[in-house]
Design a protein around this motif. Structure first.
Motif, PDB file in Angstrom:
ATOM      1  N   THR A   1      11.162 -17.638 -25.439  1.00  0.00           N
ATOM      2  CA  THR A   1      11.939 -17.511 -26.674  1.00  0.00           C
ATOM      3  C   THR A   1      11.261 -16.477 -27.569  1.00  0.00           C
ATOM      4  O   THR A   1      10.041 -16.294 -27.522  1.00  0.00           O
ATOM      5  CB  THR A   1      12.066 -18.854 -27.414  1.00  0.00           C
ATOM      6  N   ALA A   2      12.086 -15.793 -28.369  1.00  0.00           N
ATOM      7  CA  ALA A   2      11.571 -14.664 -29.147  1.00  0.00           C
ATOM      8  C   ALA A   2      12.096 -14.703 -30.567  1.00  0.00           C
ATOM      9  O   ALA A   2      13.048 -15.420 -30.893  1.00  0.00           O
ATOM     10  CB  ALA A   2      11.969 -13.354 -28.467  1.00  0.00           C
TER      11      ALA A   2
ATOM     12  N   VAL B   1       6.656 -19.789 -25.118  1.00  0.00           N
ATOM     13  CA  VAL B   1       6.909 -19.800 -23.678  1.00  0.00           C
ATOM     14  C   VAL B   1       7.186 -21.239 -23.266  1.00  0.00           C
ATOM     15  O   VAL B   1       6.441 -22.151 -23.642  1.00  0.00           O
ATOM     16  CB  VAL B   1       5.701 -19.241 -22.898  1.00  0.00           C
ATOM     17  N   ARG B   2       8.242 -21.446 -22.508  1.00  0.00           N
ATOM     18  CA  ARG B   2       8.629 -22.804 -22.108  1.00  0.00           C
ATOM     19  C   ARG B   2       7.738 -23.256 -20.949  1.00  0.00           C
ATOM     20  O   ARG B   2       8.118 -23.232 -19.783  1.00  0.00           O
ATOM     21  CB  ARG B   2      10.097 -22.822 -21.726  1.00  0.00           C
TER      22      ARG B   2
ATOM     23  N   PHE C   1      14.702 -14.662 -25.705  1.00  0.00           N
ATOM     24  CA  PHE C   1      15.978 -15.154 -26.186  1.00  0.00           C
ATOM     25  C   PHE C   1      15.772 -15.997 -27.431  1.00  0.00           C
ATOM     26  O   PHE C   1      14.776 -16.722 -27.544  1.00  0.00           O
ATOM     27  CB  PHE C   1      16.660 -15.978 -25.094  1.00  0.00           C
ATOM     28  N   SER C   2      16.693 -15.892 -28.365  1.00  0.00           N
ATOM     29  CA  SER C   2      16.568 -16.636 -29.622  1.00  0.00           C
ATOM     30  C   SER C   2      17.548 -17.796 -29.642  1.00  0.00           C
ATOM     31  O   SER C   2      18.495 -17.856 -28.844  1.00  0.00           O
ATOM     32  CB  SER C   2      16.848 -15.711 -30.810  1.00  0.00           C
TER      33      SER C   2
ATOM     34  N   GLU D   1       2.334  -8.774 -23.895  1.00  0.00           N
ATOM     35  CA  GLU D   1       2.384  -9.930 -24.792  1.00  0.00           C
ATOM     36  C   GLU D   1       3.019 -11.118 -24.081  1.00  0.00           C
ATOM     37  O   GLU D   1       2.577 -12.263 -24.245  1.00  0.00           O
ATOM     38  CB  GLU D   1       3.166  -9.581 -26.057  1.00  0.00           C
ATOM     39  N   VAL D   2       4.067 -10.862 -23.291  1.00  0.00           N
ATOM     40  CA  VAL D   2       4.694 -11.936 -22.522  1.00  0.00           C
ATOM     41  C   VAL D   2       3.682 -12.564 -21.568  1.00  0.00           C
ATOM     42  O   VAL D   2       3.559 -13.796 -21.492  1.00  0.00           O
ATOM     43  CB  VAL D   2       5.907 -11.398 -21.736  1.00  0.00           C
ATOM     44  N   ALA D   3       2.942 -11.724 -20.851  1.00  0.00           N
ATOM     45  CA  ALA D   3       1.946 -12.228 -19.899  1.00  0.00           C
ATOM     46  C   ALA D   3       0.864 -13.028 -20.615  1.00  0.00           C
ATOM     47  O   ALA D   3       0.445 -14.098 -20.148  1.00  0.00           O
ATOM     48  CB  ALA D   3       1.334 -11.062 -19.133  1.00  0.00           C
ATOM     49  N   GLN D   4       0.400 -12.537 -21.733  1.00  0.00           N
ATOM     50  CA  GLN D   4      -0.650 -13.226 -22.487  1.00  0.00           C
ATOM     51  C   GLN D   4      -0.185 -14.599 -22.955  1.00  0.00           C
ATOM     52  O   GLN D   4      -0.881 -15.606 -22.764  1.00  0.00           O
ATOM     53  CB  GLN D   4      -1.055 -12.390 -23.698  1.00  0.00           C
TER      54      GLN D   4
END
Length: 438
Positions: A133-134, A154-155, A176-177, A189-192
């Motif tokens: 989610t963003a 992150v789920r 996704f919001s 950033e997603v990976a972190q």
């Protein structure tokens, strides 16, 4: 030695890591440049191999060069600030199309089951979806970033469930919001965030660079976040180095045990980093990969393995397991990724205010890195703390090495009485002494 099959020795040496990595969670980032350069096929084979060895894989991927190419083809010039595109509707349309194409390509390659491929006979489920989610970046320095966003959450529970079922999870650089919008995200950033949320055992960042180097250009094998973060000030915001270094340091500080900076240009980087003791790139960790510490009874087997070759050559006096157990508090060891690669002992002769520096040993694969010096310096500090005035050593092979480090040649008469009486005249060891006075 028969070297017809050198890979057999490599396989034997890799077996401890195969066991250690089984069931572990790795988050791996593959930048879009790797795919654009044609390195994708080899990396996917390596991922497939890791999966077959029981590693739980979450793969984040970047798409920057592919999006840049699509924007150029569409004659769109995006605004940018601090290395981030302003994802207006036109730009976002390109990003969504490229992300979908790249995801489908990865899923197709990870489904390859031909006899000549690592996935032959393996049914690998590759799952992607609304797992990140963003939220929008909003207005920065007077610029509205529109659909450029940052990770909100992150789920982790959903991803864990997929990993438990044996799936490989793909994370595109999209979020996704709750309002149903799609946002462009930075892949690093997603990976972190995924690594932190999953409490991953490793975060592996595959980029252009082979890692971090010192001022002479030599690769730095291990750093703490405190060591690495000053380099952020020297990197351009938005550059791959900045993004990867920030992600690695943040992940390490937030509980990811080890983060690795590797180059996708090196065909051996991923497997070489994971299945060899010294690795290939730079590792960032809060906990030292190699540490000098006091020995414990758990180190006895490692000490015996380290000392046996030196005892066989006559460089050290043989020490039994029972003797090591009895004297274990006298020892310091250098441990590297669970292996004892160096040791030294300090035996006190308090009445004479002297201490013996004994059993200084470094594994043959790790000499030349000043580990012997570290052991001697640590023992000198320990002897001073115990009120000793001098340090002596008995040696048959390495007298010059000790002389170069401040020891002087002495005689039996200079030793404490108890040590004089126990001296082995058959070995004819040289006596060297160093004053510990300031």
């Amino acid at each position: 030695m028969d070297t017809r099959f050198p890979f057999v020795d490599w396989f034997r040496n890799a077996s401890p890591y195969i066991n250690a990595h089984r069931g572990r969670t790795f988050v791996i980032l593959i930048e879009g440049e790797a795919m654009a350069s044609g390195r994708g096929e080899q990396l996917i084979q390596d991922l497939a191999l890791l999966h077959t060895l029981g590693v739980r894989l979450v793969v984040a991927f970047g798409i920057r060069p592919q999006v840049r190419e699509a924007l150029t083809a569409a004659e769109i010039t995006p605004n940018a600030l601090h290395g981030r595109w302003v994802a207006d509707r036109q730009v976002m349309t390109c990003i969504e199309q490229v992300a979908a194409q790249q995801r489908l390509w990865l899923e197709a390659r990870l489904s390859l089951g031909l006899p000549s491929t690592p996935l032959h006979g393996v049914e690998l489920s590759v799952i992607s979806g609304n797992l990140v989610t963003a939220k929008p970046l909003g207005v920065r320095d007077g610029i509205d970033f529109d659909h450029s966003g940052e990770v909100r959450r992150v789920r982790a529970a959903a991803i864990e469930g997929l990993l438990d079922k044996g799936s490989l999870v793909l994370l595109p650089p999209l979020g996704f919001s709750s309002t149903g919008e799609v946002f462009d995200l930075d892949a690093a950033e997603v990976a972190q965030h995924a690594a932190v949320a999953l409490k991953a055992d490793k975060l592996i960042l595959l980029g252009e660079s082979a890692g971090l180097a010192d001022e002479t250009g030599a690769l730095l094998r291990q750093l703490t976040p405190a060591d690495a973060e000053p380099r952020l000030d020297q990197a351009d915001p938005g550059s791959e180095l900045y993004r990867h270094l920030q992600a690695a340091c943040t992940a390490a500080r937030e509980g990811v045990l080890r983060t690795h900076l590797l180059s996708w240009r090196d065909h051996d980087a991923l497997l070489g980093e994971l299945f060899t003791r010294d690795g290939i790139g730079t590792m960032i960790t809060l906990h030292r990969y190699e540490q000098l510490r006091g020995a414990t009874l758990n180190d006895i087997t490692g000490l015996l393995e380290l000392l046996e070759p030196l005892e066989r050559r006559g460089m050290l006096v043989a020490r039994s397991r029972e003797r090591l157990e009895h004297e274990i508090d006298d020892y310091l060891v250098i441990e590297r990724d669970g292996m004892v690669i160096g040791c030294a002992a300090l035996h006190l002769f308090a009445d004479a205010r002297m201490a013996e520096l004994a059993c200084v040993a470094v594994h043959s694969n790790y000499r030349g890195g000043e580990r012997g010096e570290r052991l001697v310096e640590a023992m000198e500090r320990r002897a001073r703390q115990q009120g000793m005035q001098s340090l002596f050593v008995l040696t048959t092979h390495t007298a010059h090495w000790f002389v170069e480090r401040g020891f002087r040649t002495a005689s039996l008469d200079d030793l404490p009485p108890l040590k004089r009486e126990a001296y082995n005249h058959a070995r004819k060891s040289k006596v060297l002494i160093k004053s510990l006075s300031a």
